[in-house]
Design a protein around this motif. Structure first.
Motif, PDB file in Angstrom:
ATOM      1  N   LEU A 102       0.806  -1.217   0.000  1.00 40.65           N
ATOM      2  CA  LEU A 102       0.000   0.000   0.000  1.00 40.65           C
ATOM      3  C   LEU A 102       0.842   1.272   0.000  1.00 40.65           C
ATOM      4  CD1 LEU A 102      -2.654  -1.111   2.663  1.00 40.65           C
ATOM      5  CD2 LEU A 102      -2.860  -1.242   0.181  1.00 40.65           C
ATOM      6  N   GLY A 103       2.155   1.108  -0.016  1.00 44.58           N
ATOM      7  CA  GLY A 103       3.036   2.273   0.020  1.00 44.58           C
ATOM      8  C   GLY A 103       3.583   2.509   1.414  1.00 44.58           C
ATOM      9  N   GLU A 104       4.838   3.004   1.485  1.00 42.89           N
ATOM     10  CA  GLU A 104       5.481   3.140   2.790  1.00 42.89           C
ATOM     11  C   GLU A 104       4.849   4.213   3.662  1.00 42.89           C
ATOM     12  OE1 GLU A 104       9.274   6.016   1.991  1.00 42.89           O
ATOM     13  OE2 GLU A 104       9.513   3.905   1.440  1.00 42.89           O
ATOM     14  N   ASN A 105       4.116   5.143   3.060  1.00 44.22           N
ATOM     15  CA  ASN A 105       3.480   6.197   3.863  1.00 44.22           C
ATOM     16  C   ASN A 105       2.058   5.849   4.294  1.00 44.22           C
ATOM     17  OD1 ASN A 105       5.703   7.983   3.747  1.00 44.22           O
ATOM     18  ND2 ASN A 105       5.096   8.601   1.671  1.00 44.22           N
ATOM     19  N   ALA A 106       1.527   4.745   3.794  1.00 51.31           N
ATOM     20  CA  ALA A 106       0.188   4.313   4.183  1.00 51.31           C
ATOM     21  C   ALA A 106       0.230   3.647   5.556  1.00 51.31           C
ATOM     22  CB  ALA A 106      -0.391   3.359   3.140  1.00 51.31           C
ATOM     23  N   ALA A 107      -0.904   3.509   6.178  1.00 51.79           N
ATOM     24  CA  ALA A 107      -0.991   2.917   7.514  1.00 51.79           C
ATOM     25  C   ALA A 107      -0.430   1.495   7.504  1.00 51.79           C
ATOM     26  CB  ALA A 107      -2.432   2.907   7.982  1.00 51.79           C
ATOM     27  N   PRO A 108       0.172   1.057   8.640  1.00 47.72           N
ATOM     28  CA  PRO A 108       0.736  -0.298   8.693  1.00 47.72           C
ATOM     29  C   PRO A 108      -0.330  -1.379   8.581  1.00 47.72           C
ATOM     30  CG  PRO A 108       0.881   0.787  10.847  1.00 47.72           C
ATOM     31  CD  PRO A 108       0.457   1.822   9.874  1.00 47.72           C
ATOM     32  N   VAL A 109      -1.502  -1.153   9.199  1.00 46.45           N
ATOM     33  CA  VAL A 109      -2.580  -2.148   9.173  1.00 46.45           C
ATOM     34  C   VAL A 109      -3.900  -1.435   8.870  1.00 46.45           C
ATOM     35  CG1 VAL A 109      -3.885  -3.855  10.502  1.00 46.45           C
ATOM     36  CG2 VAL A 109      -1.412  -3.666  10.825  1.00 46.45           C
ATOM     37  N   LEU A 110      -4.640  -1.974   7.943  1.00 50.36           N
ATOM     38  CA  LEU A 110      -5.976  -1.467   7.632  1.00 50.36           C
ATOM     39  C   LEU A 110      -6.998  -2.568   7.900  1.00 50.36           C
ATOM     40  CD1 LEU A 110      -5.450   0.442   4.268  1.00 50.36           C
ATOM     41  CD2 LEU A 110      -5.780   1.434   6.527  1.00 50.36           C
ATOM     42  N   ILE A 111      -8.127  -2.186   8.476  1.00 49.90           N
ATOM     43  CA  ILE A 111      -9.200  -3.154   8.749  1.00 49.90           C
ATOM     44  C   ILE A 111     -10.418  -2.756   7.925  1.00 49.90           C
ATOM     45  CG2 ILE A 111     -10.712  -4.156  10.503  1.00 49.90           C
ATOM     46  CD1 ILE A 111      -8.595  -3.504  12.582  1.00 49.90           C
ATOM     47  N   THR A 112     -10.870  -3.660   7.087  1.00 50.97           N
ATOM     48  CA  THR A 112     -12.088  -3.417   6.307  1.00 50.97           C
ATOM     49  C   THR A 112     -13.096  -4.511   6.627  1.00 50.97           C
ATOM     50  OG1 THR A 112     -11.335  -4.701   4.398  1.00 50.97           O
ATOM     51  CG2 THR A 112     -10.780  -2.363   4.434  1.00 50.97           C
ATOM     52  N   GLN A 113     -14.341  -4.230   6.241  1.00 52.79           N
ATOM     53  CA  GLN A 113     -15.420  -5.168   6.502  1.00 52.79           C
ATOM     54  C   GLN A 113     -16.144  -5.462   5.208  1.00 52.79           C
ATOM     55  OE1 GLN A 113     -17.841  -3.679   9.687  1.00 52.79           O
ATOM     56  NE2 GLN A 113     -18.679  -5.675  10.192  1.00 52.79           N
ATOM     57  N   SER A 114     -16.749  -6.625   5.135  1.00 50.69           N
ATOM     58  CA  SER A 114     -17.541  -6.962   3.958  1.00 50.69           C
ATOM     59  C   SER A 114     -18.719  -6.012   3.847  1.00 50.69           C
ATOM     60  CB  SER A 114     -18.051  -8.403   4.065  1.00 50.69           C
ATOM     61  OG  SER A 114     -19.097  -8.628   3.146  1.00 50.69           O
TER      62      SER A 114
END
Length: 634
Positions: free
Chosen positions: A536-548
């Protein structure tokens, strides 16, 4: 003859008193009247006053046709109460009745004077309720007396008395004035109806717009520190309410003042619709769009139904479409049947026509404001959004019309028509399946980072914060061509891939399994997680949480009572996207690859940060996060 009682008279020649039994189709109708004729005993006063008003209007009609040539005088209905004797009188100076008419219309209650009168004067807008309406008096009275003198030349006054049994007495009496006096001796079980406050309250509820002046006592004024009765009649009703007038006669202030009189504690309405139709049914009224302070906590019983200015009910859910019950105001129609079952109302042809007409008029008015006063329409949108969305969801014909004036509002507060918005986002927000993706947020503060991420990619985000929007987006997906709706924190956002394809991190199956195990070990229990490695790129958040999007939307619909209930029982499902290009993840990954079981506070920290951003960190987990953050800062 079975249960049918023959009308039997005998004459006492000495006192000229006629006695007999009332012609009814049951052994004793009075218990039936008390229990089943009306759901509320207080209706008796409405019925008696309506009869008196009707008698007054009939006399006016006879005078206008030249049949009655005497002096009309002051046509009014007077209510007199004696609290000590517990008697209530309803007095009119209308057409009155002859002895034969009392026999026909009171004794033989299967007849109704209104039918014959309407047939004779069918071009006049007159309705009568004499018949069963009169007998509602026995719901609250142990004895009812009628003293009446007909308008007809040479008529003699008669007195009718009944104590609530099928037996009655009918005799001549001394009455000089034309009209009728009905006297109720209130029974002990109904003593509340012998109280001035109760009668005043009922007259205000049922009779405040009747077309003949209704008088209850004298007006009072404040004098020398106390309330003093004057000689002026206390007229409790407005005989010319605004819905009886042509819209051209009225000013904006007239509509606002009427609304304030109906709802003294409400804010000013946003706008209104004046209803006026005489074919193929009769209907007048004024409907107001109220300001909605707290959505979903709306009082739906604010439309009052009248029949020729006589109050009937404020429960109109079987007369107008459900979504229209959110409005306030008045509907007046003689074509709506009274005192019948709800199932009958739902199948009545006139009721269906009236419902369709009102829906059309509301849609016409909304489209007119949208077209001619767009700025005003946008300014009111937050207040009328719930009403329009609810209407579109519940009424197919209204939905077809509303597609032309429904608005979408983005997170910048800018408004768009449905077609305009599609044209605006189509170039940047069309996925690889050629579907236009409508991104939306429900809680801008909680979803701020997701909104900003979408904006940084050149996407626009709608604000869908209405309680029924989870249902509404489903409707829009079915009505708008080739489109999908996705919340900004949903898994579907990834379908909006820019020009070039994303490159997935190169990882072996064993590494993928290790990554999944490592992250699931620090995630809260009780949910389902799908862990994926992403670049996701080095400046993007380390972890993203998405939902269905699908599961979340239907879970929300289920919680509101729609959709499939089993969604609410399933565990929550989340997608955990691990950004392998982020420096923190790269550091954690190196540590875990070297020793999968090694203690790594940084891993728990980045996961908790992602949970916190999604509002999923609570209780002990939140307290532990704060303590750990403090230690890491040291």
């Amino acid at each position: 003859m079975d249960n049918i009682l023959k009308l039997i008279f005998y004459t006492d020649m000495a006192n000229k008193t006629f006695k007999g039994q009332i012609g009814v189709t049951t052994e004793n109708i009075f218990p039936v009247i008390k229990q089943f004729l009306y759901s509320d005993h207080e209706i008796f006063l409405r019925e008696l006053v309506a009869n008196a008003v009707d008698a007054s209007q009939k006399l006016r009609t006879l005078a206008s046709n030249g049949e009655f040539k005497g002096e009309l005088g002051e046509l009014k209905v007077s209510i007199e109460l004696d609290e000590k004797k517990k008697t209530l009188k309803v007095i009119d100076r209308g057409i009155g009745m002859t002895e034969e008419e009392v026999d026909k219309y009171i004794n033989q209650i299967a007849f109704s004077s209104a039918g014959e009168f309407l047939e004779k004067y069918k071009d006049q807008n007159i309705i009568g309720h004499f018949g069963l309406g009169f007998y509602s008096a026995f719901m609250v009275a142990r004895k009812v007396t009628i003293e009446t003198l007909s308008w007809k030349e040479g008529a003699k006054a008669v007195k009718w008395t009944c104590d609530g049994s099928p037996e009655y007495s009918l005799t001549e009496c001394k009455k000089e004035d034309r009209g009728t006096v009905i006297t109720l001796d209130i029974d002990d079980e109904s003593k509340e109806f012998a109280e001035k406050g109760k009668i005043s309250q009922l007259l205000g509820k049922y009779c405040k717009f009747m077309p003949v002046p209704v008088v209850f006592g004298k007006k009072t004024e404040w004098k020398d520190g106390k309330s003093v009765e004057t000689e002026e009649d206390n007229v409790i009703n407005n005989i010319d309410p605004i819905w009886t007038k042509a819209p051209g006669e009225l000013k904006e202030e007239d509509y606002k003042n009427f609304y304030k009189a109906l709802y003294p504690f409400e804010e000013e309405p946003m706008f209104w619709i004046h209803l006026n139709v005489d074919y193929p049914f009769n209907l007048t009224g004024v409907l107001y769009f109220p300001k909605i302070k707290e959505r979903m906590s709306i009082d739906k019983n604010k439309i009052q139904l009248y029949c020729n200015q006589m109050f009937v009910t404020d429960h109109v859910d079987n007369i107008v479409p459900d979504f229209l019950t959110l409005l306030h105001g008045v509907i007046d129609s003689p074509d709506i049947p009274l005192n019948v079952s709800r199932s009958y109302l739902q199948s009545d042809a006139n009721v269906k026509k009236i419902s369709t007409y009102i829906t059309k008029k509301v849609a016409d008015r909304l489209e007119e404001i949208y077209r001619d006063q767009r700025g005003d329409f946008e300014a009111k949108w937050d207040n009328i959004k719930l009403f329009i969305e609810y209407g579109m969801l519940s009424d197919e014909k209204f939905c077809e019309r509303a597609l032309n004036f429904a608005l979408l509002k983005n997170t910048d507060g800018k408004f768009f028509g449905l077609e305009d918005y599609r044209k605006a986002i189509e170039p940047e927000q069309t996925d690889k399946d050629k579907k236009v993706v409508y991104l939306y947020a429900t809680k801008p503060d909680e979803q701020y980072s997701w909104i900003e991420a979408a904006r940084n990619k050149g996407y626009d985000v709608l604000l869908m914060d209405c309680e029924i929007d989870s249902h509404f987006v489903n409707l829009l997906e079915s009505k708008l061509k080739d489109c999908r709706f996705a919340r900004v924190d949903s898994d579907y956002v990834d379908a909006l891939i820019p020009k070039e394809d994303k490159v997935k991190p190169e990882m072996s199956d064993d590494d993928k399994k290790t990554l999944e195990t490592v992250f699931k070990a620090v995630l809260p229990e009780g949910n389902d997680y799908q862990v994926e490695a992403e670049n996701l790129g080095e400046n993007a958040a380390p972890v993203l949480i998405t939902q269905s999007e699908f599961m979340r939307r239907y879970r929300e619909m289920s919680a509101m009572g729609g959709g499939m209930n089993f969604y609410g029982e399933l565990p929550q499902s989340y997608n955990i996207k691990v950004n392998m290009e982020n420096p923190l993840i790269a550091r954690i990954w190196e540590e875990k690859k070297a020793d999968e079981n090694a203690d790594c506070p940084l891993l728990k920290q980045v996961v908790d940060l992602a949970l916190l951003g999604n509002g999923m960190l609570k209780g002990k987990a939140l307290a532990d996060f704060i303590a750990r953050s403090t230690e890491l800062l040291k």
